[in-house]
Design a protein around this motif. Structure first.
Motif, PDB file in Angstrom:
ATOM      1  N   VAL A  28       0.877  -1.176   0.000  1.00  0.00           N
ATOM      2  CA  VAL A  28       0.000   0.000   0.000  1.00  0.00           C
ATOM      3  C   VAL A  28       0.909   1.219   0.000  1.00  0.00           C
ATOM      4  O   VAL A  28       1.690   1.439   0.926  1.00  0.00           O
ATOM      5  N   LEU A  29       0.801   2.014  -1.056  1.00  0.00           N
ATOM      6  CA  LEU A  29       1.739   3.094  -1.309  1.00  0.00           C
ATOM      7  C   LEU A  29       1.032   4.447  -1.256  1.00  0.00           C
ATOM      8  O   LEU A  29      -0.102   4.585  -1.721  1.00  0.00           O
ATOM      9  N   HIS A  30       1.710   5.436  -0.699  1.00  0.00           N
ATOM     10  CA  HIS A  30       1.220   6.814  -0.793  1.00  0.00           C
ATOM     11  C   HIS A  30       1.256   7.248  -2.261  1.00  0.00           C
ATOM     12  O   HIS A  30       2.210   6.926  -2.976  1.00  0.00           O
ATOM     13  N   PRO A  31       0.240   7.981  -2.736  1.00  0.00           N
ATOM     14  CA  PRO A  31       0.181   8.333  -4.159  1.00  0.00           C
ATOM     15  C   PRO A  31       1.129   9.475  -4.535  1.00  0.00           C
ATOM     16  O   PRO A  31       0.716  10.621  -4.721  1.00  0.00           O
ATOM     17  N   ALA A  32       2.408   9.163  -4.662  1.00  0.00           N
ATOM     18  CA  ALA A  32       3.418  10.149  -5.057  1.00  0.00           C
ATOM     19  C   ALA A  32       4.126   9.647  -6.307  1.00  0.00           C
ATOM     20  O   ALA A  32       4.619   8.513  -6.341  1.00  0.00           O
ATOM     21  N   VAL A  33       4.210  10.500  -7.309  1.00  0.00           N
ATOM     22  CA  VAL A  33       4.837  10.123  -8.570  1.00  0.00           C
ATOM     23  C   VAL A  33       6.328   9.860  -8.383  1.00  0.00           C
ATOM     24  O   VAL A  33       6.930   9.083  -9.124  1.00  0.00           O
ATOM     25  N   HIS A  34       6.923  10.484  -7.372  1.00  0.00           N
ATOM     26  CA  HIS A  34       8.354  10.291  -7.128  1.00  0.00           C
ATOM     27  C   HIS A  34       8.696   8.808  -6.961  1.00  0.00           C
ATOM     28  O   HIS A  34       9.719   8.343  -7.477  1.00  0.00           O
ATOM     29  N   SER A  35       7.858   8.054  -6.267  1.00  0.00           N
ATOM     30  CA  SER A  35       8.121   6.621  -6.108  1.00  0.00           C
ATOM     31  C   SER A  35       8.122   5.916  -7.460  1.00  0.00           C
ATOM     32  O   SER A  35       8.979   5.064  -7.730  1.00  0.00           O
ATOM     33  N   LEU A  36       7.180   6.265  -8.329  1.00  0.00           N
ATOM     34  CA  LEU A  36       7.137   5.660  -9.659  1.00  0.00           C
ATOM     35  C   LEU A  36       8.412   5.972 -10.435  1.00  0.00           C
ATOM     36  O   LEU A  36       8.999   5.096 -11.077  1.00  0.00           O
ATOM     37  N   LYS A  37       8.852   7.215 -10.364  1.00  0.00           N
ATOM     38  CA  LYS A  37      10.060   7.623 -11.092  1.00  0.00           C
ATOM     39  C   LYS A  37      11.286   6.871 -10.592  1.00  0.00           C
ATOM     40  O   LYS A  37      12.140   6.453 -11.380  1.00  0.00           O
ATOM     41  N   MET A  38      11.373   6.679  -9.284  1.00  0.00           N
ATOM     42  CA  MET A  38      12.543   6.002  -8.725  1.00  0.00           C
ATOM     43  C   MET A  38      12.521   4.507  -9.022  1.00  0.00           C
ATOM     44  O   MET A  38      13.564   3.889  -9.233  1.00  0.00           O
ATOM     45  N   ILE A  39      11.337   3.909  -9.039  1.00  0.00           N
ATOM     46  CA  ILE A  39      11.234   2.496  -9.414  1.00  0.00           C
ATOM     47  C   ILE A  39      11.657   2.324 -10.875  1.00  0.00           C
ATOM     48  O   ILE A  39      12.429   1.426 -11.218  1.00  0.00           O
ATOM     49  N   LYS A  40      11.149   3.201 -11.746  1.00  0.00           N
ATOM     50  CA  LYS A  40      11.527   3.124 -13.166  1.00  0.00           C
ATOM     51  C   LYS A  40      13.030   3.356 -13.340  1.00  0.00           C
ATOM     52  O   LYS A  40      13.674   2.700 -14.172  1.00  0.00           O
ATOM     53  N   LYS A  41      13.597   4.272 -12.572  1.00  0.00           N
ATOM     54  CA  LYS A  41      15.033   4.534 -12.660  1.00  0.00           C
ATOM     55  C   LYS A  41      15.822   3.273 -12.295  1.00  0.00           C
ATOM     56  O   LYS A  41      16.846   2.964 -12.912  1.00  0.00           O
ATOM     57  N   PHE A  42      15.360   2.552 -11.286  1.00  0.00           N
ATOM     58  CA  PHE A  42      15.998   1.283 -10.920  1.00  0.00           C
ATOM     59  C   PHE A  42      15.934   0.303 -12.090  1.00  0.00           C
ATOM     60  O   PHE A  42      16.952  -0.296 -12.477  1.00  0.00           O
ATOM     61  N   ILE A  43      14.740   0.116 -12.651  1.00  0.00           N
ATOM     62  CA  ILE A  43      14.565  -0.831 -13.750  1.00  0.00           C
ATOM     63  C   ILE A  43      15.433  -0.438 -14.944  1.00  0.00           C
ATOM     64  O   ILE A  43      16.067  -1.285 -15.586  1.00  0.00           O
ATOM     65  N   ASP A  44      15.492   0.856 -15.256  1.00  0.00           N
ATOM     66  CA  ASP A  44      16.250   1.324 -16.414  1.00  0.00           C
ATOM     67  C   ASP A  44      17.752   1.113 -16.258  1.00  0.00           C
ATOM     68  O   ASP A  44      18.479   1.021 -17.256  1.00  0.00           O
ATOM     69  N   ASN A  45      18.228   1.066 -15.020  1.00  0.00           N
ATOM     70  CA  ASN A  45      19.670   0.992 -14.780  1.00  0.00           C
ATOM     71  C   ASN A  45      20.174  -0.409 -14.470  1.00  0.00           C
ATOM     72  O   ASN A  45      21.384  -0.597 -14.309  1.00  0.00           O
ATOM     73  N   ILE A  46      19.279  -1.369 -14.367  1.00  0.00           N
ATOM     74  CA  ILE A  46      19.688  -2.741 -14.054  1.00  0.00           C
ATOM     75  C   ILE A  46      19.597  -3.589 -15.318  1.00  0.00           C
ATOM     76  O   ILE A  46      18.527  -3.702 -15.920  1.00  0.00           O
ATOM     77  N   PRO A  47      20.690  -4.206 -15.740  1.00  0.00           N
ATOM     78  CA  PRO A  47      20.641  -5.016 -16.963  1.00  0.00           C
ATOM     79  C   PRO A  47      19.922  -6.341 -16.746  1.00  0.00           C
ATOM     80  O   PRO A  47      19.931  -6.901 -15.650  1.00  0.00           O
ATOM     81  N   VAL A  48      19.299  -6.808 -17.792  1.00  0.00           N
ATOM     82  CA  VAL A  48      18.719  -8.153 -17.782  1.00  0.00           C
ATOM     83  C   VAL A  48      19.847  -9.159 -17.990  1.00  0.00           C
ATOM     84  O   VAL A  48      20.725  -8.951 -18.822  1.00  0.00           O
TER      85      VAL A  48
END
Length: 290
Positions: A145-165
């Motif tokens: 259950v997450l507080h509705p802040a876009v910052h969390s979405l941006k940081m999650i995406k930043k993690f995904i974008d920077n981790i190689p498959v």
């Protein structure tokens, strides 16, 4: 400053718009600084070649848990320099205690069993904790259950974008999408926030001020306490979870209706940064000029 809009001493009212704008501006400054710090962290990790490891996308996390966690333990952190390496996290830090609680929960599972891990968090912006949740989703049904802040979405995406498959560790986005997210409803008041930061396993609950941000890990004064999970803790979470059944969050296809008005501009910018979804038109994408 607050502005008096009614001079009647019996019915004095105040305009908090200036104060709210100042607080929102400061929050945006904190978020921008956190994003920049995470960019530096990933650049350093790529340089060191430490972005893949067996079972973890950030390998040192595998051995950073506190071994012995018991009911009544308290853990504290105070402002310090940002980590240059995950192992820079102090040995008695709340983050290591959280790792210890999760490791203990995993060890109690019989082979093939999967338990439910329940989490309230105001922020999900720390790469170490994002990796931790993706790792433990292999052993738990993970509900957040997450507080509705876009910052969390941006940081999650930043993690995904920077981790190689990789064949060794898999696909970080695939792991993320196995986690269930629902967003707290703060629409009843512009000053409302979902400030709970509780992690609930079948045996232990972590409660305290520590939210899952880089700022909490390095720059804040924070406290957590380990308590025994009561049936009421689980029932209360599950009731909240059921109440939020219409507020399911997809990180890569977020519904704008889940976010308050003050987040809409940041949300539009975030959605523009997302990869296209086959068959779905992104209303925020600008049409290309012909």
């Amino acid at each position: 400053t607050n502005k008096r809009v009614d001079t009647d001493p019996i019915r004095m009212k105040w305009n908090y718009d200036d104060e709210d704008d100042h607080a929102l501006g400061r929050q945006r400054d904190i978020e921008a600084a956190e994003e920049a710090a995470v960019d530096e962290m990933f650049a350093s990790m790529r340089k060191k070649g430490t972005t893949v490891g067996k079972g973890w996308f950030i390998p040192p996390l595998a051995d950073m848990h506190i071994e012995s966690i018991k009911v009544g333990d308290r853990f504290y952190c105070e402002p310090r320099q940002r980590d240059q390496d995950p192992t820079d996290v102090p040995l008695d830090h709340p983050f290591r205690a959280i790792l210890g609680v999760l490791y203990a929960g995993e060890q109690k599972l019989a082979p093939g069993d999967i338990a439910t891990l329940r989490l309230y968090t105001y922020s999900l912006a720390c790469p170490y904790l994002i990796d931790t949740l993706i790792h433990y989703r292999k052993f738990f049904n993970l509900r957040v259950v997450l507080h509705p802040a876009v910052h969390s979405l941006k940081m999650i995406k930043k993690f995904i974008d920077n981790i190689p498959v990789s064949e060794e560790t898999g696909n970080p986005r695939a792991g993320l999408e196995m986690i269930e997210f629902r967003v707290a409803d703060v629409s009843h008041n512009t000053m409302a926030s979902m400030h709970r930061n509780d992690l609930i396993t079948e045996e232990l609950i972590v409660i305290g001020s520590y939210n899952y941000s880089l700022a909490a890990r390095c720059f804040n004064w924070e406290t957590i306490i380990i308590a025994e999970t009561r049936e009421d803790d689980i029932l209360r979470f599950d009731a909240t979870w059921d109440d939020l059944q219409d507020r399911v969050l997809s990180i890569y296809n977020p519904d704008a209706r889940l976010f308050p008005q003050q987040e809409q501009s940041a949300l539009a910018e975030f959605i523009q940064s997302l990869p296209p979804i086959r068959g779905i038109v992104n209303p925020y994408k600008k049409a290309k000029k012909t």
